[in-house]
Design an enzyme around this catalytic site. Sequence first.
Site, mmCIF file in Angstrom:
data_model
loop_
_atom_site.group_PDB
_atom_site.id
_atom_site.type_symbol
_atom_site.label_atom_id
_atom_site.label_comp_id
_atom_site.label_asym_id
_atom_site.label_seq_id
_atom_site.Cartn_x
_atom_site.Cartn_y
_atom_site.Cartn_z
ATOM 1 C CD GLU A 75 -3.030 -1.091 2.214
ATOM 2 O OE1 GLU A 75 -4.189 -1.472 1.963
ATOM 3 O OE2 GLU A 75 -2.667 -0.731 3.347
ATOM 4 C CB CYS A 113 2.676 -1.247 13.913
ATOM 5 S SG CYS A 113 2.749 -0.904 12.144
ATOM 6 C CB CYS A 172 0.568 6.839 11.239
ATOM 7 S SG CYS A 172 2.171 6.344 11.835
#
Length: 392
Positions: free
Chosen positions: A115, A142, A368
């Site tokens: 991505e 994450c 993020c």
Amino acid sequence: MSATAPITQDVHTMPRKLPEGPQNLIGLTREAMRDALIAQGVLEKQAKMRVGQIWQWIYGWGVRDFAEMTNLSKAFRAELAENFVIEIPEVVTRQVSEDGTRKYLVRIAGGHEVEIVYIPEEGRGTLCVSSQVGCTLTCSFCHTGTQKLVRNLTAGEIIGQVLVARDDLGEWPEIGAKHVEGRLLSNIVLMGMGEPLYNFENVRDAMKIAMDPEGIQLSRRRITLSTSGVVPEIARTAEEIGCQLAISFHATTDEVRDKLVPINKKWNLEVLLEALRAYPKVSNSERITFEYVMLHGVNDSDEDAHRLVELIKGIPAKINLIPFNEWPGAPYKRSSNNRIRAFSEIIYNAGYASPVRKPRGEDIMAACGQLKSATERSRKSRKQIEAEAGLS
């Protein structure tokens, strides 16, 4: 909090078979392109000139068809078409957020997908580029880190992401023009999928292409590489790339950082900070960006803020505070706005810029820490993720 998460994922990597057929010119450095042309019969004394011509067409004007390279003879264009290709990643899906953020899912060699995110802002546009399929690391906050590493991207697949975005933005100058007015893509951040410093050579070569004055023409100050702290490669980054540096810091004690960023078990805060103190001097970088994700009850206390100020003392720095972008199954919660504001004020009052990053593209999972290619995405329960991260 016990620290049981692995430093890197247990991955069995298979040797990568290079694609058969004509060689792709995308991602070759000038030197590598020169060698490739000579190997196909171009005279050595002409090779540098030919590289310059082809380079301008590909990276200056976005041309992918040798037949359009009109300052080359028809015979030479035919030879090029027979021996080489100009190929970039294939766009599988393109999503546009309510805030204008664009997310591209692109397919690369082997059918893998990564991505890319383009973030438009007033006066600038930032492209968040991936360096690996999946990630070497297992940072517990994450989403990308819950996806196993598949392989490193080639230099062509990294710079190809920039070309994909410029195509979509319609940002190539007219043929013959040197510049495009009011650049839409003005900055690159290596903050997408993967740890860039575990793929150093390919990242370096791709960024050298991005900085080349005869092509994309981005200044080194417009490129930021984000690392979790691969200490041996930090000095190389200063010497061989010279771009801006960002550190996924996220904690002020080894105990907490071991959990959030497990590579800290290999290179702890003391060792990392020693390497960072040398970086601005070597790379002529203005300051280092410390990225700090705000996790409720984990790393967001006033004591953490004061410790952070002490740790970075003497390093030209700014601190980017990142409200945690939650994802399905995430084992953490975002700090409250009041907590983030209080944390930011302590840092600001100590003399450091402490902007709070505004989450962008959350509605399309482009923020993020949320990137994870659809074909590699595994649906895990919160309990499974907590167990793998050593949180349960």
